[in-house]
Design a protein around this motif. Structure first.
Motif, PDB file in Angstrom:
ATOM      1  N   LEU A 117       0.826  -1.207   0.000  1.00 18.16           N
ATOM      2  CA  LEU A 117       0.000   0.000   0.000  1.00 18.16           C
ATOM      3  C   LEU A 117       0.865   1.264   0.000  1.00 18.16           C
ATOM      4  O   LEU A 117       0.607   2.209  -0.757  1.00 18.16           O
ATOM      5  N   VAL A 118       1.896   1.284   0.831  1.00 17.99           N
ATOM      6  CA  VAL A 118       2.775   2.453   0.892  1.00 17.99           C
ATOM      7  C   VAL A 118       3.525   2.628  -0.433  1.00 17.99           C
ATOM      8  O   VAL A 118       3.700   3.754  -0.916  1.00 17.99           O
ATOM      9  N   SER A 119       3.962   1.542  -1.041  1.00 20.22           N
ATOM     10  CA  SER A 119       4.704   1.638  -2.304  1.00 20.22           C
ATOM     11  C   SER A 119       3.823   2.173  -3.422  1.00 20.22           C
ATOM     12  O   SER A 119       4.253   3.042  -4.201  1.00 20.22           O
ATOM     13  N   ILE A 120       2.602   1.679  -3.538  1.00 20.66           N
ATOM     14  CA  ILE A 120       1.684   2.165  -4.569  1.00 20.66           C
ATOM     15  C   ILE A 120       1.384   3.643  -4.357  1.00 20.66           C
ATOM     16  O   ILE A 120       1.399   4.446  -5.310  1.00 20.66           O
ATOM     17  N   SER A 121       1.105   4.020  -3.118  1.00 20.20           N
ATOM     18  CA  SER A 121       0.804   5.414  -2.826  1.00 20.20           C
ATOM     19  C   SER A 121       1.997   6.321  -3.115  1.00 20.20           C
ATOM     20  O   SER A 121       1.847   7.399  -3.708  1.00 20.20           O
ATOM     21  N   THR A 122       3.195   5.886  -2.720  1.00 22.11           N
ATOM     22  CA  THR A 122       4.390   6.694  -2.960  1.00 22.11           C
ATOM     23  C   THR A 122       4.637   6.883  -4.448  1.00 22.11           C
ATOM     24  O   THR A 122       4.963   7.990  -4.902  1.00 22.11           O
ATOM     25  N   VAL A 123       4.483   5.825  -5.220  1.00 23.36           N
ATOM     26  CA  VAL A 123       4.695   5.926  -6.670  1.00 23.36           C
ATOM     27  C   VAL A 123       3.670   6.869  -7.291  1.00 23.36           C
ATOM     28  O   VAL A 123       4.018   7.730  -8.122  1.00 23.36           O
ATOM     29  N   LEU A 124       2.416   6.743  -6.901  1.00 23.50           N
ATOM     30  CA  LEU A 124       1.366   7.574  -7.495  1.00 23.50           C
ATOM     31  C   LEU A 124       1.577   9.050  -7.173  1.00 23.50           C
ATOM     32  O   LEU A 124       1.619   9.903  -8.074  1.00 23.50           O
ATOM     33  N   PHE A 125       1.721   9.376  -5.890  1.00 21.30           N
ATOM     34  CA  PHE A 125       1.852  10.778  -5.502  1.00 21.30           C
ATOM     35  C   PHE A 125       3.185  11.369  -5.960  1.00 21.30           C
ATOM     36  O   PHE A 125       3.259  12.539  -6.336  1.00 21.30           O
ATOM     37  N   SER A 126       4.235  10.573  -5.923  1.00 26.93           N
ATOM     38  CA  SER A 126       5.542  11.078  -6.350  1.00 26.93           C
ATOM     39  C   SER A 126       5.554  11.343  -7.855  1.00 26.93           C
ATOM     40  O   SER A 126       6.166  12.321  -8.315  1.00 26.93           O
ATOM     41  N   THR A 127       4.892  10.488  -8.631  1.00 24.08           N
ATOM     42  CA  THR A 127       4.829  10.709 -10.074  1.00 24.08           C
ATOM     43  C   THR A 127       3.996  11.943 -10.400  1.00 24.08           C
ATOM     44  O   THR A 127       4.355  12.734 -11.287  1.00 24.08           O
ATOM     45  N   LEU A 128       2.889  12.123  -9.694  1.00 24.86           N
ATOM     46  CA  LEU A 128       2.078  13.326  -9.891  1.00 24.86           C
ATOM     47  C   LEU A 128       2.881  14.583  -9.568  1.00 24.86           C
ATOM     48  O   LEU A 128       2.902  15.552 -10.339  1.00 24.86           O
ATOM     49  N   ALA A 129       3.553  14.566  -8.401  1.00 24.56           N
ATOM     50  CA  ALA A 129       4.343  15.730  -8.011  1.00 24.56           C
ATOM     51  C   ALA A 129       5.528  15.933  -8.939  1.00 24.56           C
ATOM     52  O   ALA A 129       5.864  17.066  -9.308  1.00 24.56           O
ATOM     53  N   GLY A 130       6.187  14.832  -9.344  1.00 24.72           N
ATOM     54  CA  GLY A 130       7.321  14.940 -10.243  1.00 24.72           C
ATOM     55  C   GLY A 130       6.927  15.510 -11.587  1.00 24.72           C
ATOM     56  O   GLY A 130       7.647  16.346 -12.164  1.00 24.72           O
ATOM     57  N   TYR A 131       5.788  15.103 -12.111  1.00 23.01           N
ATOM     58  CA  TYR A 131       5.295  15.644 -13.380  1.00 23.01           C
ATOM     59  C   TYR A 131       4.991  17.133 -13.252  1.00 23.01           C
ATOM     60  O   TYR A 131       5.304  17.931 -14.142  1.00 23.01           O
ATOM     61  N   SER A 132       4.402  17.517 -12.125  1.00 25.87           N
ATOM     62  CA  SER A 132       4.068  18.926 -11.906  1.00 25.87           C
ATOM     63  C   SER A 132       5.328  19.781 -11.806  1.00 25.87           C
ATOM     64  O   SER A 132       5.420  20.851 -12.428  1.00 25.87           O
ATOM     65  N   PHE A 133       6.306  19.322 -11.038  1.00 30.69           N
ATOM     66  CA  PHE A 133       7.529  20.101 -10.872  1.00 30.69           C
ATOM     67  C   PHE A 133       8.355  20.145 -12.157  1.00 30.69           C
ATOM     68  O   PHE A 133       9.026  21.140 -12.445  1.00 30.69           O
ATOM     69  N   ALA A 134       8.324  19.072 -12.928  1.00 30.23           N
ATOM     70  CA  ALA A 134       9.193  18.989 -14.108  1.00 30.23           C
ATOM     71  C   ALA A 134       8.602  19.658 -15.336  1.00 30.23           C
ATOM     72  O   ALA A 134       9.344  20.249 -16.137  1.00 30.23           O
ATOM     73  N   LYS A 135       7.277  19.589 -15.506  1.00 28.18           N
ATOM     74  CA  LYS A 135       6.698  19.999 -16.783  1.00 28.18           C
ATOM     75  C   LYS A 135       5.647  21.108 -16.687  1.00 28.18           C
ATOM     76  O   LYS A 135       5.255  21.658 -17.718  1.00 28.18           O
ATOM     77  N   LEU A 136       5.198  21.442 -15.504  1.00 24.81           N
ATOM     78  CA  LEU A 136       4.213  22.512 -15.374  1.00 24.81           C
ATOM     79  C   LEU A 136       4.897  23.775 -14.876  1.00 24.81           C
ATOM     80  O   LEU A 136       5.879  23.721 -14.141  1.00 24.81           O
ATOM     81  N   ARG A 137       4.367  24.913 -15.260  1.00 25.14           N
ATOM     82  CA  ARG A 137       4.913  26.194 -14.855  1.00 25.14           C
ATOM     83  C   ARG A 137       3.908  26.887 -13.919  1.00 25.14           C
ATOM     84  O   ARG A 137       2.785  27.174 -14.321  1.00 25.14           O
ATOM     85  N   PHE A 138       4.308  27.116 -12.683  1.00 25.30           N
ATOM     86  CA  PHE A 138       3.445  27.793 -11.722  1.00 25.30           C
ATOM     87  C   PHE A 138       4.315  28.556 -10.732  1.00 25.30           C
ATOM     88  O   PHE A 138       5.497  28.277 -10.572  1.00 25.30           O
ATOM     89  N   ARG A 139       3.711  29.508 -10.078  1.00 18.77           N
ATOM     90  CA  ARG A 139       4.440  30.388  -9.180  1.00 18.77           C
ATOM     91  C   ARG A 139       4.922  29.606  -7.952  1.00 18.77           C
ATOM     92  O   ARG A 139       4.168  28.847  -7.349  1.00 18.77           O
ATOM     93  N   GLY A 140       6.185  29.793  -7.601  1.00 21.31           N
ATOM     94  CA  GLY A 140       6.753  29.136  -6.432  1.00 21.31           C
ATOM     95  C   GLY A 140       7.227  27.717  -6.679  1.00 21.31           C
ATOM     96  O   GLY A 140       7.519  26.982  -5.734  1.00 21.31           O
ATOM     97  N   ARG A 141       7.312  27.309  -7.951  1.00 24.50           N
ATOM     98  CA  ARG A 141       7.677  25.924  -8.269  1.00 24.50           C
ATOM     99  C   ARG A 141       9.068  25.581  -7.744  1.00 24.50           C
ATOM    100  O   ARG A 141       9.246  24.553  -7.085  1.00 24.50           O
ATOM    101  N   ASN A 142      10.048  26.417  -8.028  1.00 29.34           N
ATOM    102  CA  ASN A 142      11.421  26.129  -7.599  1.00 29.34           C
ATOM    103  C   ASN A 142      11.545  26.148  -6.076  1.00 29.34           C
ATOM    104  O   ASN A 142      12.253  25.319  -5.492  1.00 29.34           O
TER     105      ASN A 142
END
Length: 313
Positions: A117-142
């Protein structure tokens, strides 16, 4: 002179492929690599490299061998000194004793549930956050990404007391959910996926998906997630192993419910006045054996996934 002239002016592999075809070019490339004593990954390793690798294998395998040797001793008196280095004949009987003492089936089920359960959750949320930080542009990203990475420098021991208080007030003391909830996402996972998605996923694919009418979530699900699959597989493996071998926090929060996880149950084999390490090491073998099976069956697929998802320059 003619031979030297031919050697220096030997046609290149792309030229041979255009003239004679792929098979001739491949054969020429192999012949040249053999002559230069190199592989597709670089120069062939020599004796010093093999010596270092063998020493590294010995260093990493010796603790496992020592644990198996102690667990196989016929008498607790043989669990110390040089005698412990010589394997005995009671391995299966000691494993059977440990199996019954820690209620292995219950502990295995709880550990598998928490780790999965922890592994699935970590992969899902980390991939969502990683995609947001890597490819989306928003204020305060860095700033946010720097803040997340900075949390990796905080020792786990500093967060134990507030986590313990919150879990106790929430009525989770002694429950597996007290182990699961703090590990649902990790800073390392976010950093790992941000770095991978930033290199592996071109903006052109995202723009093409948006031109086709895909929403943000659909773009993530259909484009980003498949591209991040190799890194997500490795993150799942790292997280699964980390949760499977987690001891400190479960030992504090599970209380009397110690048979819920293998690491805590195996530690309970230690006696108050005398510790029978033949039984303790048998419990360690029971704890690590499922992980060895995991690597045995999934290791090649994971490596293949990493190689297939590598970005070629």
């Amino acid at each position: 002179m003619t031979g030297m002239h031919d050697t220096h002016h030997e046609p290149s592999v792309p030229a041979l492929e255009q003239i004679y075809g792929t098979k001739v070019a491949s054969a020429a490339a192999k012949r040249r690599a053999k002559r230069l004593d190199v592989t597709s990954q670089g120069r062939r390793p020599g004796k010093p490299s093999y010596t270092v690798l063998i020493l590294a294998i010995i260093v990493f395998v010796f603790p496992l061998y020592y644990a198996v040797s102690i667990a196989s001793q016929n008498s607790p008196s043989n669990q110390y000194g040089v005698r412990a280095l010589i394997p005995g004949t009671a391995l299966l009987s000691n494993i059977g004793r440990a199996f019954n003492a820690i209620d292995f089936v219950q502990a295995l089920g709880g550990t598998f549930f928490v780790s999965t359960l922890v592994s699935i959750s970590t992969v899902l949320f980390s991939t969502l956050a990683g995609y947001s930080f890597a490819k989306l542009r928003f204020r305060g990203r860095n700033f946010l990404l720097t803040f997340v990475i900075a949390t990796m420098t905080i020792p786990q021991q500093l967060s134990v007391v507030p986590l313990y208080i919150m879990a106790n007030k929430a009525g989770l003391y002694g429950s597996l959910w007290a182990v699961i909830i703090p590990g649902l996402v990790s800073a390392f996972g976010v950093f790992w996926m941000t770095q991978y998605i930033g290199d592996a996923l071109p903006y052109e694919l995202i723009e093409a998906a948006r031109v086709d009418g895909c929403s943000m979530i659909r773009t993530f699900w259909s484009v980003a997630l498949p591209a991040a699959r190799p890194a997500a597989s490795m993150l799942f493996l790292f997280t699964f192993i980390g949760q499977w071998t987690n001891y400190f926090w479960p030992m504090l929060i599970l209380g009397s419910n110690k048979n819920s996880m293998l690491t805590v149950a195996a530690a309970a084999l230690k006696g108050a006045y005398f510790t029978d390490y033949t039984m303790v090491m048998a419990g360690v073998i029971l704890t690590t054996f499922p992980l060895i099976l995991l690597f045995f069956f999934a290791g090649r697929q994971l490596v293949s996934g990493i190689m297939a998802g590598a970005v070629k320059g």
